[in-house]
Design an enzyme around this catalytic site. Structure first.
Site, short mmCIF file in Angstrom:
data_model
loop_
_atom_site.label_atom_id
_atom_site.label_comp_id
_atom_site.label_asym_id
_atom_site.label_seq_id
_atom_site.Cartn_x
_atom_site.Cartn_y
_atom_site.Cartn_z
N LYS A 162 -3.87 6.59 8.44
CA LYS A 162 -4.69 6.97 7.27
C LYS A 162 -5.31 8.32 7.56
CE LYS A 162 -8.79 5.30 4.66
NZ LYS A 162 -8.41 5.20 3.25
N SER A 200 -13.01 -2.58 1.20
CA SER A 200 -13.28 -1.88 2.46
C SER A 200 -14.77 -1.59 2.54
CB SER A 200 -12.53 -0.55 2.51
OG SER A 200 -11.15 -0.76 2.43
N ARG A 240 0.86 -1.19 0.00
CA ARG A 240 0.00 0.00 0.00
C ARG A 240 0.89 1.23 0.00
NH1 ARG A 240 -1.94 3.45 4.01
NH2 ARG A 240 -4.00 4.39 3.63
C1 LIG Z 1 -5.56 1.67 5.68
C2 LIG Z 1 -6.47 1.92 6.82
N1 LIG Z 1 -7.84 1.84 6.70
C3 LIG Z 1 -8.52 2.10 7.81
S1 LIG Z 1 -7.43 2.49 9.08
C4 LIG Z 1 -6.05 2.27 8.08
C5 LIG Z 1 -4.66 2.46 8.59
C6 LIG Z 1 -4.27 1.37 9.54
O1 LIG Z 1 -2.93 1.61 9.94
P1 LIG Z 1 -2.44 1.29 11.41
O2 LIG Z 1 -2.41 -0.22 11.58
O3 LIG Z 1 -1.06 1.90 11.46
O4 LIG Z 1 -3.40 1.97 12.36
C1 LIG Z 2 -8.19 0.45 3.64
C2 LIG Z 2 -8.01 -0.87 3.85
C3 LIG Z 2 -8.90 -1.62 4.65
N1 LIG Z 2 -8.68 -2.92 4.86
C4 LIG Z 2 -7.61 -3.55 4.29
C5 LIG Z 2 -7.42 -4.99 4.55
N2 LIG Z 2 -6.74 -2.89 3.52
C6 LIG Z 2 -6.86 -1.59 3.25
N3 LIG Z 2 -6.04 -0.97 2.52
#
Ligand SMILES: Cc1ncsc1CCOP(=O)(O)O
Ligand SMILES: C=C1C=NC(C)=NC1=N
Length: 220
Positions: free
Chosen positions: A146, A117, A46
């Site tokens: 995020k 998602s 990602r």
């Molecule tokens: C991609 C994404 N989607 C919802 S929260 C998130 C980020 C999660 O990152 P972390 O595990 O560092 O909180």
């Molecule tokens: C936004 C996201 C939510 N869930 C997962 C598994 N991946 C992602 N990039």
């Protein structure tokens, strides 16, 4: 190659590491090798946020990370970038609600893994229609990773989906750590997806081992 089975996917979702160069303080290939040493069960590339790589640099890093996954029989998925996923022959993709329509993505990727998602029951039913293989649900807890994350939802959505008989494989995401991972599984998720608690851990292998212990400590 046929679609992955629900059971195999539920096993792969147990400790699902997500990362890009932006999330790493040491080289991403080293972060991934150490996370695999700790026992991650699936990986998602990602490459997003301030300073994210683009073009050839992004492609080159993705290929390096894919080779490390392939050498260790770890499924390699790509976030959002369907073109990159197809160019690499990745094992699957993960898309958000604001990306290309899921049914269009399913047509492009064939039998590859499709993660979507979802934040509501409506989004879930649409995702099922479109041929999703698993749901990413969150943010469960507070996250700094995020910037445009939706409001923190706790485990309510996961519990609601299970209470409504949704059997789709589910992975929770957002602020998940070894300390709170068991809560996510107790709510009905099949696994946890994690960025920071692994990529910025003092000991990456230990963080993965602790996450895995928490996930498997729950008897559902
Ligand atoms: C991609 C994404 N989607 C919802 S929260 C998130 C980020 C999660 O990152 P972390 O595990 O560092 O909180
Ligand atoms: C936004 C996201 C939510 N869930 C997962 C598994 N991946 C992602 N990039």
């Amino acid at each position: 190659m046929a679609r992955i089975s629900k059971e195999n996917l539920k096993d792969a979702l147990k400790v699902y590491f997500i990362m890009g160069s932006v999330n790493c303080t040491i080289h991403p290939t080293e972060v991934l090798r150490q996370a695999i040493a700790g026992g991650i069960t699936m990986f998602q590339f990602r490459e997003k946020g301030k300073g994210a790589l683009i073009g050839d640099e992004k492609y080159k890093l993705a290929k390096e990370l894919q080779w490390i996954c392939r050498d260790n029989q770890i499924p390699f998925l790509v976030n959002d970038d369907i073109e990159l996923a197809m160019a690499l022959d990745a094992d699957g993709v993960h898309i958000g609600q604001e990306d290309e329509p899921a049914e269009y993505v399913r047509k492009q990727i064939g039998d590859k893994i499709l993660g979507i998602s979802v934040h509501s029951y409506e989004e879930a039913t649409a995702a099922i229609q479109s041929g999703a293989d698993y749901f990413g649900i969150g943010p469960i807890f507070l996250t700094e990773t995020k910037e445009d994350a939706k409001p923190v939802q706790g485990t309510t959505v996961i519990q609601e989906f299970r209470a409504n008989g949704i059997t789709m494989p589910i992975v929770g995401i957002g602020g998940i750590t070894p300390e709170n991972a068991a809560i996510v599984i107790s709510a009905g998720a099949d696994g946890v997806s994690v960025i920071t608690a692994i990529s910025k851990a003092a000991s990456i292998p230990d963080a993965v081992i602790e996450l895995k212990k928490s996930v498997f400590s729950v008897k559902n």
